[in-house]
Scaffold this motif. Structure first.
Motif, PDB file in Angstrom:
ATOM      1  N   LYS A 127       0.831  -1.216   0.000  1.00 30.93           N
ATOM      2  CA  LYS A 127       0.000   0.000   0.000  1.00 30.93           C
ATOM      3  C   LYS A 127       0.858   1.255   0.000  1.00 30.93           C
ATOM      4  O   LYS A 127       0.532   2.253  -0.664  1.00 30.93           O
ATOM      5  CB  LYS A 127      -0.926  -0.010   1.222  1.00 30.93           C
ATOM      6  CG  LYS A 127      -2.045  -1.029   1.141  1.00 30.93           C
ATOM      7  CD  LYS A 127      -2.863  -1.068   2.421  1.00 30.93           C
ATOM      8  CE  LYS A 127      -3.924  -2.157   2.360  1.00 30.93           C
ATOM      9  NZ  LYS A 127      -4.658  -2.281   3.638  1.00 30.93           N
ATOM     10  N   LYS A 131       1.075   4.347  -2.985  1.00 34.04           N
ATOM     11  CA  LYS A 131       0.912   5.782  -2.760  1.00 34.04           C
ATOM     12  C   LYS A 131       1.855   6.600  -3.638  1.00 34.04           C
ATOM     13  O   LYS A 131       1.699   7.814  -3.786  1.00 34.04           O
ATOM     14  CB  LYS A 131       1.134   6.107  -1.285  1.00 34.04           C
ATOM     15  CG  LYS A 131      -0.011   5.625  -0.397  1.00 34.04           C
ATOM     16  CD  LYS A 131       0.227   5.944   1.074  1.00 34.04           C
ATOM     17  CE  LYS A 131      -0.928   5.430   1.922  1.00 34.04           C
ATOM     18  NZ  LYS A 131      -0.707   5.655   3.368  1.00 34.04           N
ATOM     19  N   ALA A 228     -12.017   3.160  -6.475  1.00 32.25           N
ATOM     20  CA  ALA A 228     -11.592   3.844  -5.254  1.00 32.25           C
ATOM     21  C   ALA A 228     -10.781   5.072  -5.620  1.00 32.25           C
ATOM     22  O   ALA A 228     -10.408   5.273  -6.781  1.00 32.25           O
ATOM     23  CB  ALA A 228     -10.747   2.885  -4.395  1.00 32.25           C
ATOM     24  N   GLU A 229     -10.526   5.899  -4.618  1.00 34.20           N
ATOM     25  CA  GLU A 229      -9.641   7.055  -4.748  1.00 34.20           C
ATOM     26  C   GLU A 229     -10.037   7.988  -5.890  1.00 34.20           C
ATOM     27  O   GLU A 229      -9.198   8.505  -6.624  1.00 34.20           O
ATOM     28  CB  GLU A 229      -8.187   6.586  -4.948  1.00 34.20           C
ATOM     29  CG  GLU A 229      -7.686   5.786  -3.761  1.00 34.20           C
ATOM     30  CD  GLU A 229      -6.715   4.686  -4.189  1.00 34.20           C
ATOM     31  OE1 GLU A 229      -6.648   4.396  -5.401  1.00 34.20           O
ATOM     32  OE2 GLU A 229      -6.070   4.123  -3.312  1.00 34.20           O
ATOM     33  N   GLY A 230     -11.352   8.153  -6.091  1.00 31.45           N
ATOM     34  CA  GLY A 230     -11.828   9.082  -7.104  1.00 31.45           C
ATOM     35  C   GLY A 230     -11.849   8.538  -8.521  1.00 31.45           C
ATOM     36  O   GLY A 230     -12.082   9.295  -9.473  1.00 31.45           O
ATOM     37  N   ARG A 256      -1.594   4.117 -12.514  1.00 32.80           N
ATOM     38  CA  ARG A 256      -2.055   3.482 -11.276  1.00 32.80           C
ATOM     39  C   ARG A 256      -3.045   2.348 -11.522  1.00 32.80           C
ATOM     40  O   ARG A 256      -3.188   1.457 -10.690  1.00 32.80           O
ATOM     41  CB  ARG A 256      -2.704   4.554 -10.388  1.00 32.80           C
ATOM     42  CG  ARG A 256      -3.016   4.064  -8.985  1.00 32.80           C
ATOM     43  CD  ARG A 256      -3.648   5.179  -8.168  1.00 32.80           C
ATOM     44  NE  ARG A 256      -3.859   4.734  -6.797  1.00 32.80           N
ATOM     45  CZ  ARG A 256      -3.060   5.027  -5.786  1.00 32.80           C
ATOM     46  NH1 ARG A 256      -1.990   5.756  -5.981  1.00 32.80           N
ATOM     47  NH2 ARG A 256      -3.327   4.591  -4.567  1.00 32.80           N
ATOM     48  N   TYR A 257      -3.760   2.400 -12.651  1.00 29.74           N
ATOM     49  CA  TYR A 257      -4.825   1.424 -12.895  1.00 29.74           C
ATOM     50  C   TYR A 257      -4.508   0.600 -14.140  1.00 29.74           C
ATOM     51  O   TYR A 257      -4.353   1.145 -15.237  1.00 29.74           O
ATOM     52  CB  TYR A 257      -6.165   2.140 -13.076  1.00 29.74           C
ATOM     53  CG  TYR A 257      -6.506   3.071 -11.940  1.00 29.74           C
ATOM     54  CD1 TYR A 257      -6.764   2.580 -10.670  1.00 29.74           C
ATOM     55  CD2 TYR A 257      -6.540   4.454 -12.145  1.00 29.74           C
ATOM     56  CE1 TYR A 257      -7.054   3.449  -9.625  1.00 29.74           C
ATOM     57  CE2 TYR A 257      -6.846   5.318 -11.101  1.00 29.74           C
ATOM     58  CZ  TYR A 257      -7.090   4.808  -9.841  1.00 29.74           C
ATOM     59  OH  TYR A 257      -7.372   5.664  -8.810  1.00 29.74           O
TER      60      TYR A 257
END
Length: 353
Positions: A127, A131, A228-230, A256-257
């Protein structure tokens, strides 16, 4: 002895038949129970052939009983997919072992990696890496290192070992492997060479998909598993611009995705699946042979879950869930060049060999 195999068979090929043969070499007189994704597969796509066609191919290839992993569970991340399938296999109360194909068949090495994945400390470190703006697979690689998690089947193998209490049998994959150009052992290559119009594809119902995306609110996107996270904001913005499924996916993708994560989210949104439950409400039978019929009798006497072969098997506790499955099949039926009429799930007959 009953051995569970978690699978997709999209489509069934010689590598899968080899897996069945290795199981029967390792465990004499073993019966094979397949926990198979239905009409939607874990990579975030329509299965090229429907679940009953693929169940028939599995039974012809050496399986004894095929049970569906429902879309709610099949369209989860590798961890959620593995946890759901293992829970379903164990809920049958008759499985003695779990077998799976992997690029690495060293059970000790796979088990050590699975133990690392179970560690709260390792997950916290992953995790922390995320970030920095990188994807979960990239963060996991940075923390755990090594080459075990470089291959998709190894990843699933480690997740199965992490989740199950059953004895595990990894079988080394043969042939060119995942995403290779091997026409006999790579499902990816086989899919590339299917005759146009002979299989289901989301491209055949892109307008229906785009309509669903453009009428989905940010709040509805936010309710989909793995959002998640917007991320719902990127999904909403992409839905207003995209002119195709692939354009939608690439508008949402970022460092990130991963594409596979976005594809799963998109298909779940298309189906209207919210949340991320790993518990399958019933046992949906797709097909069996005489040995599988005996296993079903065992399951009926020992499993807490109801066995469903048709709508009339449902009671008040699982009728709603089965009717949702019927809706998902109707949406899958739009994925053929000539869309199938509504009610395909209700009309389908389980495969009896």
């Amino acid at each position: 002895m009953n051995v569970a195999v978690i699978c997709e068979f999209n489509p069934f090929h010689k590598g899968h038949e080899y897996l069945f043969n290795k199981i029967k070499e390792a465990y004499k007189n073993a019966s094979v129970i397949c926990i198979m994704s239905g009409n939607f597969v874990q990579r975030g796509d329509f299965a090229v052939f429907n679940k009953f066609q693929r169940a028939r191919a599995a039974l012809e290839g050496g399986a004894d009983l095929v049970i569906e992993l429902l879309p709610e569970q099949a369209l989860l991340s590798a961890e959620g997919f593995a946890r759901s399938a293992v829970r379903l296999a164990e809920s049958l109360s008759c499985c003695d072992a779990l077998a799976f194909g992997a690029e690495n068949d060293d059970i000790d090495k796979l088990s050590k990696t699975a133990e690392l994945l179970k560690s709260p400390e390792i997950q916290n470190r992953i995790k922390a890496e995320m970030k920095k703006g990188i994807s979960y697979p990239a963060a996991r690689k940075a923390v755990i290192g090594g080459d075990v998690l470089d291959s998709p089947n190894n990843i699933l193998a480690c997740e199965y070992i992490k989740e199950t209490k059953l004895e595990c049998l990894p079988v080394k994959r043969i042939g060119g492997g995942h995403d290779s150009c091997d026409p006999e052992y790579s499902a990816t290559e086989i899919r590339k060479n299917l005759a146009p119009g002979s299989f289901a594809s989301i491209k055949n119902c892109e307008r229906a998909f785009l309509y669903k995306m453009r009428t989905t609110t940010k709040e509805q996107f936010a309710a989909v598993a793995d959002v998640a996270e917007g991320l719902e904001n990127r999904l909403y913005e992409a839905a207003g611009k995209a002119g195709s499924f692939e354009e939608f996916i690439h508008l949402v993708k970022s460092k990130r995705y991963t594409l596979s994560r976005i594809r799963r989210i998109a298909v779940r949104a298309y189906l209207g699946i919210e949340g991320a439950s790993c518990d399958t409400p019933f046992i949906r039978v797709l097909g069996f042979n005489p040995a599988g019929q005996k296993i079903l009798a065992q399951i009926k006497s020992s499993s807490p879950k109801s066995i469903i072969t048709k709508l009339s098997d449902c009671d008040n506790s699982n009728r709603v869930a089965f009717l949702k499955l019927c809706e998902y099949t109707d949406l899958y039926s739009l994925g053929f060049k000539e869309p199938l009429p509504r009610g395909e799930e209700q009309r389908s007959q389980i495969v009896l060999m």
